[in-house]
Scaffold this active site. Structure first.
Site, mmCIF file in Angstrom:
data_model
loop_
_atom_site.group_PDB
_atom_site.id
_atom_site.type_symbol
_atom_site.label_atom_id
_atom_site.label_comp_id
_atom_site.label_asym_id
_atom_site.label_seq_id
_atom_site.Cartn_x
_atom_site.Cartn_y
_atom_site.Cartn_z
ATOM 1 C CG ASP A 112 24.534 -4.888 12.369
ATOM 2 O OD1 ASP A 112 25.643 -4.529 12.654
ATOM 3 O OD2 ASP A 112 23.837 -5.916 12.390
ATOM 4 N NE ARG A 154 20.255 -5.217 12.643
ATOM 5 C CZ ARG A 154 19.963 -5.009 11.434
ATOM 6 N NH1 ARG A 154 20.575 -6.182 10.288
ATOM 7 N NH2 ARG A 154 19.906 -3.890 11.019
ATOM 8 C CE1 TYR A 210 28.578 -10.051 9.367
ATOM 9 C CE2 TYR A 210 27.783 -9.795 11.764
ATOM 10 C CZ TYR A 210 28.100 -9.522 10.658
ATOM 11 O OH TYR A 210 27.925 -8.016 10.247
ATOM 12 N N PRO A 240 33.544 -7.680 8.791
ATOM 13 C CG PRO A 240 31.450 -8.845 7.988
ATOM 14 C CD PRO A 240 33.152 -8.748 7.951
#
Length: 639
Positions: free
Chosen positions: A70, A254, A263, A342
């Site tokens: 993302d 987001r 996370y 990530p």
């Protein structure tokens, strides 16, 4: 945006004329395996060339519906601008402005905010760092492909099952594809080049006899995209939380104003254990997140997506199939050749950068503009960057998970993050001297346009219409080299810049601009522009050299968008911002992937021609003489 060159056209100017395609689907110039970020970037870049045939295949039944990656770095946004959809991404995305850090008070059990910093430093890029679903990014690429000259669309339900390179250097690569939607049927595609963008379990990589090498950190993490309610005050900031004894958590807000990614650090894995062995559930992730958030509440209303993974950093020894002096024909990019955690937000960005590096090189060789030696530079350049990312990611993951009662040690992650902000923005990549990056440059003439690094844009004023714009807006993803002359003080187009233009128009054997074919525009291979220090109202456009007002297209229309002036507003201009010598000026060569290839004096015509002779070699003569050039028919232009 320029159009109407070959006649007035109505409707959507971004929909270019379709190429006349008559080749069979079984014979292509480039076969791309995989529709991830790397594959779609490469396909979009190559689809812009009417004379290059491309096929992109994927074993999935259709486009990605919900993406895992993302984070979109500033440098990736610069690349999206070159493809024409950066503004759309910025409009939809969450923009990362600040990062907050939370950790326990000394001797306490509750977390508290200890620092907040800006996410991107001033003048790192004119583009922001944003968050947007990988699936949405894929859609933008797919739209650009469909609107290109090739009208390219992926072929889904196609799984690569075999790959065979011919014995001779010029033989095509034979690829066998299983048709997953047609029972036992299979297809064979013959391609001049094959690029594996098929992920960490890459079939292309296995066919090349390569493997990912590295180690796992034995640390288990969970990730989930959720709609939630909470009294935690920084839920809409990018946020790193280090709890006293319950692990760490990273918050990534987001797009859309409500969705958030978490996370979540879980327990360490035992030797040889994998994430799948632990049987992690969504409920377990929620419970761990709640304990890390304590004393703040966290109520999950909806889970859009979740997964569990172990941290590992791995990279291949090389990214192509070079052997026994034969030029590479098969390449790998993205997760097929390097993997990492990530949390640094680099996975999708580095994968796209791989493809952007390779695409223009394949196009230059296929179109007869450069010799096949150019292709060696892909693996050399990108593997070095992948190794650097592996080392950065390993240290960042270690610091984020570090347990320590010492406030000084607990602060290491924060300092490391702050120190490497430019790296995570994607603007610190620097390529070593090579065929396409001149080591013997006159860097002192433009200290802020570093040779081997991406061209750092700054505001300028377009002389023809007085428009204030970023010079980087001129750098499209069209495979062209850029040659930008920054004029010395007092030059109004009649001094050093005029002399340079006279040389470039001389038509001699050393003229780099003569690479354009007989029926092509003069800037079709190298796009020449100039930036003057004079205000645009004092510059006389009608006294500019012809090369800065070139006649193009079937009507010989004049291109008025080659001449720029420094912005004489309240702040510093491009000469000051990029450390360009005002007295002597500078001549900057920019590669098609927008990295600075060389900085020279405006009058360094010998070095200029020497550089392009090395890059292009004798390809100009071969290109204009080749009867098959421009047909888009595989097999007629083998080097």
């Amino acid at each position: 945006m320029q159009y109407h060159l070959n006649g007035v056209r109505t409707g959507d100017p971004g929909l270019v004329d379709a190429a006349k395609v008559d080749e069979a689907e079984s014979h292509v110039d480039v076969l791309i395996v995989g529709c991830g970020p790397a594959g779609l970037t490469l396909a979009t870049q190559l689809s812009a060339f009417p004379d290059i045939s491309v096929a992109i295949v994927d074993r999935k039944s259709g486009p990605l519906e919900y993406g895992q990656a993302d984070g979109i770095a500033c440098r990736s946004m610069e690349m999206f601008r070159a493809f024409g959809f950066a503004e759309r991404v910025a409009k939809e995305a969450y923009q990362v402005n600040e990062v907050t850090f939370w950790r326990p008070s000394v001797g306490g059990a509750e977390i508290r905010r200890v620092e907040r910093i800006r996410d991107v430093e001033d003048d790192v890029s004119e583009m922001p760092h944003v968050i947007l679903s990988q699936a949405r990014v894929h859609e933008f690429f797919l739209e650009a492909m469909a609107r290109s000259a090739r009208r390219l669309e992926p072929r889904y339900n196609r799984e690569l099952i075999r790959l065979k390179r011919g014995c001779r250097d010029g033989d095509p690569v034979e690829a066998g594809l299983a048709c997953l939607d047609r029972g036992d049927r299979s297809e064979t595609v013959f391609a001049r080049y094959v690029v594996g963008c098929d992920g960490a379990r890459s079939t292309v990589r296995k066919c090349m006899g390569l493997e990912l090498k590295g180690e796992s950190a034995q640390q288990l993490w969970g990730v989930m995209d959720v709609l939630c309610t909470t009294d935690f005050p920084d839920i809409r900031f990018k946020c790193a939380i280090q709890s006293p004894d319950r692990g760490s958590l990273l918050i990534i807000p987001r797009e859309g104003g409500y969705l958030v990614r978490l996370y979540i650090e879980l327990d360490a894995l035992r030797e040889g254990e994998r994430a799948a062995d632990r049987g992690v559930t969504a409920e377990a992730l929620i419970e761990r997140a709640r304990t890390i958030f304590s004393p703040y509440s966290l109520e999950i209303k909806e889970i859009a997506w979740w997964s569990a993974y172990e941290i590992g950093q791995r990279v291949c020894d090389r990214f192509d199939d070079r052997s026994d002096g034969r030029h590479p024909r098969i390449f790998i990019a993205g997760d097929a050749c390097h993997t990492h955690s990530p949390k640094a937000g680099q996975g999708m960005n580095v994968s796209m950068a791989d493809a952007f590096n390779l695409g223009w090189k394949l196009a230059a060789v296929l179109r007869g503009q450069a010799a096949a030696d150019l292709l060696y530079t892909y693996s050399d350049e990108r593997r070095a960057q992948a190794q650097e990312l592996i080392e950065f990611d390993r240290e960042m993951a270690r610091l984020f998970s570090e347990r320590s009662a010492s406030a000084e040690n607990a602060n290491r992650f924060q300092r490391y993050f702050s120190k490497h902000q430019r790296y995570t923005a994607g603007v610190e990549t620097r390529y070593e001297p090579s065929l396409i990056t001149l080591g013997d440059s006159q860097q002192e003439l433009a200290l802020g346009l570093v040779v081997g690094m991406r061209f750092h844009s700054a505001p300028v004023v377009r002389a023809a219409d007085g428009r204030l714009m970023e010079l980087g807006d001129c750098l499209d993803a069209d495979g062209r080299w850029r040659l930008i002359a920054f004029a010395p003080h007092g030059d109004s187009g009649t001094g050093a810049v005029w002399n340079l233009c006279s040389f470039l128009q001389s038509g001699g054997s050393g003229d780099p601009l003569c690479l354009a074919g007989q029926d092509e525009d003069p800037d079709s291979v190298i796009d020449f522009r100039a930036v003057f220090q004079l205000p645009h109202r004092k510059l006389k456009l009608d006294e500019m050299p012809e090369l800065l007002l070139p006649r193009k297209g079937r009507y010989g229309l004049i291109d008025y968008e080659k001449v720029f002036c420094a912005d004489h507003g309240s702040g510093p201009d491009i000469f000051e911002m990029r450390g360009i010598d005002r007295t002597r000026g500078a001549l900057v060569i920019i590669r098609p992937d927008h990295f600075v290839a060389a900085v020279l004096a405006v009058g360094s015509t010998e070095k200029l021609t020497g550089f392009f002779v090395e890059v292009f070699g004798t390809q100009h003569d071969k290109r204009t003489a080749a009867a098959g050039y421009g047909t888009g028919h595989a097999g007629t232009r083998l080097p």
